[in-house]
Design a protein around this motif. Structure first.
Motif, PDB file in Angstrom:
ATOM      1  N   MET A   1      62.561  57.360  65.298  1.00  0.00           N
ATOM      2  CA  MET A   1      64.086  57.093  64.784  1.00  0.00           C
ATOM      3  C   MET A   1      64.764  56.075  65.177  1.00  0.00           C
ATOM      4  N   LYS A   2      65.461  55.302  64.541  1.00  0.00           N
ATOM      5  CA  LYS A   2      65.926  53.943  65.066  1.00  0.00           C
ATOM      6  C   LYS A   2      67.643  54.229  65.016  1.00  0.00           C
ATOM      7  N   PHE A   3      67.923  53.531  66.256  1.00  0.00           N
ATOM      8  CA  PHE A   3      69.442  53.789  66.418  1.00  0.00           C
ATOM      9  C   PHE A   3      70.175  52.665  66.149  1.00  0.00           C
ATOM     10  N   THR A   4      71.273  52.674  65.729  1.00  0.00           N
ATOM     11  CA  THR A   4      72.268  51.577  65.459  1.00  0.00           C
ATOM     12  C   THR A   4      72.730  51.041  66.739  1.00  0.00           C
ATOM     13  N   PRO A   5      73.312  49.947  66.786  1.00  0.00           N
ATOM     14  CA  PRO A   5      73.997  49.484  67.805  1.00  0.00           C
ATOM     15  C   PRO A   5      75.183  50.239  68.248  1.00  0.00           C
ATOM     16  N   GLU A   6      75.700  50.868  67.446  1.00  0.00           N
ATOM     17  CA  GLU A   6      77.069  51.571  67.596  1.00  0.00           C
ATOM     18  C   GLU A   6      76.423  52.759  68.307  1.00  0.00           C
ATOM     19  N   GLN A   7      75.403  53.451  67.746  1.00  0.00           N
ATOM     20  CA  GLN A   7      74.931  54.736  68.433  1.00  0.00           C
ATOM     21  C   GLN A   7      74.467  54.389  69.728  1.00  0.00           C
ATOM     22  N   LYS A   8      73.731  53.405  70.138  1.00  0.00           N
ATOM     23  CA  LYS A   8      73.572  52.985  71.431  1.00  0.00           C
ATOM     24  C   LYS A   8      74.736  52.775  72.486  1.00  0.00           C
ATOM     25  N   ALA A   9      75.558  52.045  71.882  1.00  0.00           N
ATOM     26  CA  ALA A   9      76.903  51.901  72.532  1.00  0.00           C
ATOM     27  C   ALA A   9      77.349  52.887  73.041  1.00  0.00           C
ATOM     28  N   SER A  10      77.446  53.872  71.893  1.00  0.00           N
ATOM     29  CA  SER A  10      78.373  55.143  72.310  1.00  0.00           C
ATOM     30  C   SER A  10      77.520  55.999  73.272  1.00  0.00           C
ATOM     31  N   ALA A  11      76.126  56.209  73.136  1.00  0.00           N
ATOM     32  CA  ALA A  11      75.372  56.840  74.204  1.00  0.00           C
ATOM     33  C   ALA A  11      75.421  56.418  75.730  1.00  0.00           C
ATOM     34  N   TYR A  12      75.490  54.938  75.674  1.00  0.00           N
ATOM     35  CA  TYR A  12      75.654  54.391  76.926  1.00  0.00           C
ATOM     36  C   TYR A  12      76.919  54.447  77.458  1.00  0.00           C
ATOM     37  N   PHE A  13      77.967  54.672  76.884  1.00  0.00           N
ATOM     38  CA  PHE A  13      79.083  54.969  77.426  1.00  0.00           C
ATOM     39  C   PHE A  13      79.353  56.401  77.779  1.00  0.00           C
ATOM     40  N   SER A  14      78.633  57.437  77.139  1.00  0.00           N
ATOM     41  CA  SER A  14      78.616  58.659  77.493  1.00  0.00           C
ATOM     42  C   SER A  14      77.706  58.846  78.914  1.00  0.00           C
ATOM     43  N   MET A  15      76.788  58.106  78.918  1.00  0.00           N
ATOM     44  CA  MET A  15      75.838  58.174  80.142  1.00  0.00           C
ATOM     45  C   MET A  15      76.553  57.605  81.253  1.00  0.00           C
ATOM     46  N   GLN A  16      77.506  56.652  81.108  1.00  0.00           N
ATOM     47  CA  GLN A  16      78.288  56.064  82.176  1.00  0.00           C
ATOM     48  C   GLN A  16      79.214  57.116  82.735  1.00  0.00           C
ATOM     49  N   GLN A  17      79.934  57.892  81.843  1.00  0.00           N
ATOM     50  CA  GLN A  17      80.704  58.928  81.959  1.00  0.00           C
ATOM     51  C   GLN A  17      80.322  60.061  82.721  1.00  0.00           C
ATOM     52  N   SER A  18      78.825  60.271  82.513  1.00  0.00           N
ATOM     53  CA  SER A  18      77.981  61.391  83.263  1.00  0.00           C
ATOM     54  C   SER A  18      77.888  61.158  84.634  1.00  0.00           C
ATOM     55  N   PHE A  19      77.358  59.844  84.723  1.00  0.00           N
ATOM     56  CA  PHE A  19      76.871  59.352  86.056  1.00  0.00           C
ATOM     57  C   PHE A  19      78.314  59.176  86.859  1.00  0.00           C
ATOM     58  N   ASN A  20      79.188  58.921  86.318  1.00  0.00           N
ATOM     59  CA  ASN A  20      80.618  58.633  87.257  1.00  0.00           C
ATOM     60  C   ASN A  20      80.845  60.007  87.518  1.00  0.00           C
ATOM     61  N   GLN A  21      80.467  61.057  86.888  1.00  0.00           N
ATOM     62  CA  GLN A  21      80.890  62.516  87.193  1.00  0.00           C
ATOM     63  C   GLN A  21      79.822  62.990  88.359  1.00  0.00           C
ATOM     64  N   ILE A  22      78.667  62.424  88.194  1.00  0.00           N
ATOM     65  CA  ILE A  22      77.687  62.856  89.100  1.00  0.00           C
ATOM     66  C   ILE A  22      78.197  62.268  90.606  1.00  0.00           C
ATOM     67  N   MET A  23      78.395  60.897  90.318  1.00  0.00           N
ATOM     68  CA  MET A  23      78.811  60.333  91.755  1.00  0.00           C
ATOM     69  C   MET A  23      80.123  60.690  92.368  1.00  0.00           C
ATOM     70  N   ASP A  24      80.950  61.431  91.594  1.00  0.00           N
ATOM     71  CA  ASP A  24      82.061  61.842  92.217  1.00  0.00           C
ATOM     72  C   ASP A  24      82.153  63.387  92.432  1.00  0.00           C
TER      73      ASP A  24
ATOM     74  N   LYS B   1      81.345  66.603  94.516  1.00  0.00           N
ATOM     75  CA  LYS B   1      81.412  66.849  95.984  1.00  0.00           C
ATOM     76  C   LYS B   1      80.136  67.833  96.042  1.00  0.00           C
ATOM     77  N   VAL B   2      80.091  68.987  95.035  1.00  0.00           N
ATOM     78  CA  VAL B   2      79.010  69.635  95.215  1.00  0.00           C
ATOM     79  C   VAL B   2      77.484  69.134  95.138  1.00  0.00           C
ATOM     80  N   MET B   3      77.370  68.108  94.171  1.00  0.00           N
ATOM     81  CA  MET B   3      76.274  67.384  94.055  1.00  0.00           C
ATOM     82  C   MET B   3      75.635  66.615  95.457  1.00  0.00           C
ATOM     83  N   PHE B   4      76.800  66.013  96.042  1.00  0.00           N
ATOM     84  CA  PHE B   4      76.342  65.087  97.203  1.00  0.00           C
ATOM     85  C   PHE B   4      76.268  66.239  98.622  1.00  0.00           C
ATOM     86  N   ASN B   5      77.186  67.207  98.514  1.00  0.00           N
ATOM     87  CA  ASN B   5      76.835  68.163  99.655  1.00  0.00           C
ATOM     88  C   ASN B   5      75.501  68.734  99.717  1.00  0.00           C
TER      89      ASN B   5
END
Length: 267
Positions: free
Chosen positions: A198-221, A223-227
């Motif tokens: 499958m070939k991803f468009t630049p827009e799809q990659k940018a959208s996926a990357y933004f979603s990953m950033q949001q997920s990682f921010n949730q992980i980093m924030d 309390k349950v995860m880090f406890n």
């Protein structure tokens, strides 16, 4: 020999020389007894030789198991020490956020390393076989038997302790699943591209990357995860001394068994 005594016995009986007959009869009995004793001694020697061969075979197999255990405890100690270090590096990002928090590749790799579970499987096959078959007593050296039993007990203890750590790992896995969508990593995942052209468009990659950033921010924030991460790192840290001791105990047994094999072969 029996024919010789029969001839003498017959001649003695013919000449009515009872005294001489009894002497020869007693001599014949003594020779038969001596023959039986020699046969028993040879049989005992053969059995002892066979048992010695079995003992040496078991000792050699135990030696291989314990040498592998030495490597296991070293690698387990080093890996879990590194996981403790990484967990605290990631926890520290809350207080000193830097480019790593924004670099999903580095952060993802660290979290993966911190959360990856590795089972501990010491080599107990030979010892278990000896115990179940009743062949542990074939080892003549009592020190080796005692140390094997004690080491087996320690292995069970670390296995029970590790079940607690594994439970913490499972909770981290569940928490990560609730905060992260694996589909967002597809455009950047080599494994996915190996099985899907499958070939991803630049827009799809940018959208996926933004979603990953949001997920990682949730992980980093989270309390349950880090406890849970902190609980797991605490268990890992306390296990480090146990792994070192298990390695030393295995090494001590290796030296003792090597010496015993050498001695038994030379006996």
């Amino acid at each position: 020999m029996n024919k010789f005594f029969r001839q003498i016995r017959l001649k003695s009986m013919e000449k009515n020389k009872t005294g001489r007959y009894f002497k020869y009869a007693i001599g014949e009995i003594i020779l038969v007894v001596i023959g039986i004793l020699i046969a028993l001694q040879i049989n005992n020697w053969n059995e002892a030789r066979k048992q010695k061969a079995v003992e040496i075979s078991y000792l050699k197999r135990l030696l291989v198991d314990l040498e592998n255990d030495e490597k296991l405890w070293i690698s387990t100690h080093d890996r879990r020490k590194r996981q403790v270090e990484i967990i605290h590096e990631v926890i520290g990002l809350k207080y000193e956020p830097n480019d790593e928090r924004l670099n999903l590749e580095i952060l993802g790799a660290k979290l993966k390393m911190a959360c990856t579970w590795h089972d501990i499987n010491p080599n107990q096959q030979t010892f278990t076989e000896m115990l179940s078959s009743g062949n542990l007593d074939i080892i003549e050296n009592d020190s080796i038997k005692t140390k094997l039993i004690n080491l087996n007990t320690d292995y069970k203890s670390i296995a029970n302790w590790d079940e607690t750590v594994e439970a913490s790992h499972s909770r981290i896995f569940d928490e990560t699943l609730s905060l992260y969508d694996i589909r967002d990593s597809a455009p950047f995942d080599d494994l996915f591209s190996n099985y899907n052209n499958m070939k991803f468009t630049p827009e799809q990659k940018a959208s996926a990357y933004f979603s990953m950033q949001q997920s990682f921010n949730q992980i980093m924030d989270s309390k349950v995860m880090f406890n849970i991460l902190h609980m797991m790192s605490d268990n890992y840290h306390r296990q480090l001394g146990e792994f070192k001791q298990l390695k030393e105990d295995a090494s001590e047994l290796v030296d003792l068994i090597r010496s015993e094999i050498k001695q038994r072969i030379n006996d």
